[in-house]
Design a protein around this motif. Structure first.
Motif, short mmCIF file in Angstrom:
data_model
loop_
_atom_site.label_atom_id
_atom_site.label_comp_id
_atom_site.label_asym_id
_atom_site.label_seq_id
_atom_site.Cartn_x
_atom_site.Cartn_y
_atom_site.Cartn_z
N THR A 4 0.86 -1.20 0.00
CA THR A 4 0.00 0.00 0.00
C THR A 4 0.88 1.23 0.00
OG1 THR A 4 -1.65 -1.18 1.28
CG2 THR A 4 -1.82 1.23 1.22
N PRO A 5 0.70 2.12 -0.98
CA PRO A 5 1.55 3.31 -1.02
C PRO A 5 1.36 4.16 0.22
CG PRO A 5 -0.30 3.55 -2.53
CD PRO A 5 -0.31 2.12 -2.05
N LYS A 6 2.48 4.68 0.71
CA LYS A 6 2.40 5.53 1.90
C LYS A 6 1.79 6.88 1.56
CE LYS A 6 6.42 3.47 4.17
NZ LYS A 6 7.76 3.73 4.74
N THR A 7 0.96 7.30 2.43
CA THR A 7 0.34 8.62 2.24
C THR A 7 1.33 9.71 2.63
OG1 THR A 7 -1.81 7.69 2.77
CG2 THR A 7 -1.61 10.09 2.85
N ARG A 8 1.55 10.66 1.70
CA ARG A 8 2.48 11.75 1.99
C ARG A 8 1.84 12.71 2.98
NH1 ARG A 8 4.85 14.92 -3.02
NH2 ARG A 8 5.80 12.86 -3.28
N GLN A 9 2.51 12.94 4.04
CA GLN A 9 1.98 13.84 5.05
C GLN A 9 2.43 15.28 4.77
OE1 GLN A 9 3.34 12.34 8.78
NE2 GLN A 9 1.79 10.72 8.87
N THR A 10 1.48 16.16 4.82
CA THR A 10 1.78 17.58 4.61
C THR A 10 2.06 18.23 5.95
OG1 THR A 10 0.32 17.65 2.70
CG2 THR A 10 0.94 19.76 3.69
N VAL A 11 3.24 18.78 6.06
CA VAL A 11 3.63 19.43 7.30
C VAL A 11 3.40 20.93 7.16
CG1 VAL A 11 5.50 19.87 8.93
CG2 VAL A 11 5.35 17.66 7.74
N ALA A 12 2.54 21.45 7.99
CA ALA A 12 2.25 22.88 7.93
C ALA A 12 3.46 23.68 8.38
CB ALA A 12 1.04 23.21 8.81
N LYS A 13 3.76 24.73 7.64
CA LYS A 13 4.88 25.59 8.02
C LYS A 13 4.51 26.45 9.21
CE LYS A 13 6.93 26.06 3.43
NZ LYS A 13 7.34 27.01 2.37
N LYS A 14 5.42 26.52 10.14
CA LYS A 14 5.18 27.35 11.31
C LYS A 14 5.45 28.81 10.97
CE LYS A 14 6.47 23.81 14.67
NZ LYS A 14 7.37 23.47 15.80
N PRO A 15 4.64 29.71 11.51
CA PRO A 15 4.90 31.12 11.26
C PRO A 15 6.24 31.52 11.85
CG PRO A 15 3.30 30.85 13.03
CD PRO A 15 3.52 29.49 12.43
N PRO A 16 6.91 32.48 11.21
CA PRO A 16 8.21 32.90 11.73
C PRO A 16 8.10 33.46 13.13
CG PRO A 16 7.39 34.47 10.11
CD PRO A 16 6.48 33.28 10.06
N LYS A 17 9.07 33.11 13.95
CA LYS A 17 9.07 33.63 15.30
C LYS A 17 9.43 35.11 15.30
CE LYS A 17 10.39 29.31 17.58
NZ LYS A 17 11.41 28.67 18.46
N PRO A 18 8.86 35.87 16.24
CA PRO A 18 9.26 37.27 16.34
C PRO A 18 10.76 37.38 16.59
CG PRO A 18 7.30 36.83 17.67
CD PRO A 18 7.82 35.51 17.20
N ARG A 19 11.34 38.42 16.08
CA ARG A 19 12.77 38.61 16.28
C ARG A 19 13.06 38.83 17.76
NH1 ARG A 19 13.88 43.23 11.71
NH2 ARG A 19 12.98 42.13 9.94
N GLY A 20 14.22 38.35 18.15
CA GLY A 20 14.64 38.58 19.52
C GLY A 20 15.51 39.82 19.61
N TYR A 21 15.18 40.72 20.51
CA TYR A 21 15.96 41.94 20.70
C TYR A 21 16.39 42.03 22.15
CZ TYR A 21 14.66 44.08 16.21
OH TYR A 21 14.51 44.37 14.88
N LEU A 46 1.42 56.84 12.09
CA LEU A 46 2.45 56.19 12.90
C LEU A 46 1.81 55.67 14.19
CD1 LEU A 46 5.49 55.60 13.37
CD2 LEU A 46 5.62 57.81 14.52
N THR A 47 1.83 54.36 14.37
CA THR A 47 1.27 53.76 15.57
C THR A 47 2.26 52.76 16.15
OG1 THR A 47 0.22 51.90 14.42
CG2 THR A 47 -1.06 53.95 14.59
N ILE A 48 2.03 52.41 17.41
CA ILE A 48 2.88 51.40 18.05
C ILE A 48 2.77 50.07 17.31
CG2 ILE A 48 3.26 50.10 20.17
CD1 ILE A 48 4.07 53.00 20.44
N GLN A 49 1.56 49.74 16.84
CA GLN A 49 1.36 48.48 16.13
C GLN A 49 2.13 48.46 14.81
OE1 GLN A 49 -1.14 50.32 17.47
NE2 GLN A 49 -1.41 49.00 19.28
N VAL A 50 2.12 49.57 14.10
CA VAL A 50 2.87 49.67 12.85
C VAL A 50 4.36 49.44 13.09
CG1 VAL A 50 3.67 51.33 11.10
CG2 VAL A 50 1.23 51.14 11.62
N GLY A 56 9.32 43.45 13.58
CA GLY A 56 9.12 42.01 13.70
C GLY A 56 9.00 41.50 15.12
N VAL A 57 8.31 42.27 15.98
CA VAL A 57 8.10 41.81 17.36
C VAL A 57 6.61 41.71 17.63
CG1 VAL A 57 10.27 42.77 18.19
CG2 VAL A 57 8.19 44.17 18.28
N SER A 58 6.26 41.13 18.75
CA SER A 58 4.86 40.99 19.10
C SER A 58 4.24 42.36 19.35
CB SER A 58 4.72 40.12 20.36
OG SER A 58 5.28 40.79 21.48
N PRO A 59 2.92 42.48 19.17
CA PRO A 59 2.27 43.79 19.35
C PRO A 59 2.47 44.40 20.73
CG PRO A 59 0.80 42.25 18.24
CD PRO A 59 1.98 41.45 18.70
#
Length: 218
Positions: A4-21, A46-50, A56-59
């Motif tokens: 029986t052919p093996k079923t190819r498993q799709t591995v979801a890509k993880k979102p990039p981690k926030p940069r460390g500062y 100009l906002t803090i979120q922008v 590349g850090v968390s909000p």
């Protein structure tokens, strides 16, 4: 029995981690991102979120340094005034005469406003006028004006203090007005007026005249 052919498993890509500062590096990164944004963008956008997205850090990460937008603007303004003070002090260091030092102050001011346009746009905003909450801004502003006031006082011996202050403020107003008009693009859009470079030379000469009054003609 067929395999029986093996079923190819799709591995979801993880979102990039926030940069460390590092703690202080993040503060600098946020200020630099704000400077970059203001080269093209408007202060209202100009906002803090922008800025969090830009670096590349968390909000929530920027709030460790700046509890709100006004505190970020205040930090930029303080930095701008300190940069201006340093530039003016260097400009007058080797000028032997009062008119020469006044010309150097005016030229340094106009050059700063052009080369540090992002800072300059922030330094006079009404959002940071509170002298209690943003005391550091106003202390830096006072430092940036110290050289101008000292040179104007030296060039007007014997005059009442209020007259010296009035002349210094008038000279500052000339610098600020020209810098603001140039930044807004107004000076390049009026038919028939001289080139901006000539206008700047005239503005600098007028700063000397206003600051010294009749003494400028001696």
């Amino acid at each position: 029995m067929a395999n029986t052919p093996k079923t190819r498993q799709t591995v979801a890509k993880k979102p990039p981690k926030p940069r460390g500062y590092h703690h202080l590096d993040l503060r600098r990164a946020l200020l630099d991102a704000a400077i970059d944004f203001l080269r093209e963008g408007d202060v209202t956008g100009l906002t803090i979120q922008v800025l969090a997205r830009a670096v590349g850090v968390s909000p929530g990460a920027p709030y460790h340094h700046f509890p709100d937008k006004q505190s970020l603007l205040a930090a930029l303004a303080t930095e701008g005034y300190d940069l201006l003070a340093e530039r003016v002090a260097r400009a007058v260091a080797h000028e032997p005469t009062v008119p020469g030092r006044l010309s150097a102050v005016a030229a340094a001011y106009l050059t700063f406003a052009k080369e540090h346009a992002s800072h300059y746009r922030i330094m006079f905003l009404p959002e940071i006028e509170d002298r209690v909450r943003f005391a550091s801004v106003h202390e830096a502003s006072d430092r940036s004006l110290q050289t101008l006031f000292e040179v104007v006082a030296e060039g007007n011996p014997g005059l009442p203090l209020e007259t010296v202050v009035a002349r210094a403020i008038a000279a500052l107003s000339l610098c600020h007005g020209f810098a603001s008009l140039r930044s807004a693009g107004v000076l390049g859009n009026i038919p028939g007026i001289p080139k901006v470079e000539l206008l700047e030379q005239v503005a600098i000469a007028e700063v000397v005249t206003v600051a010294l009054g009749a003494g400028a003609r001696r």
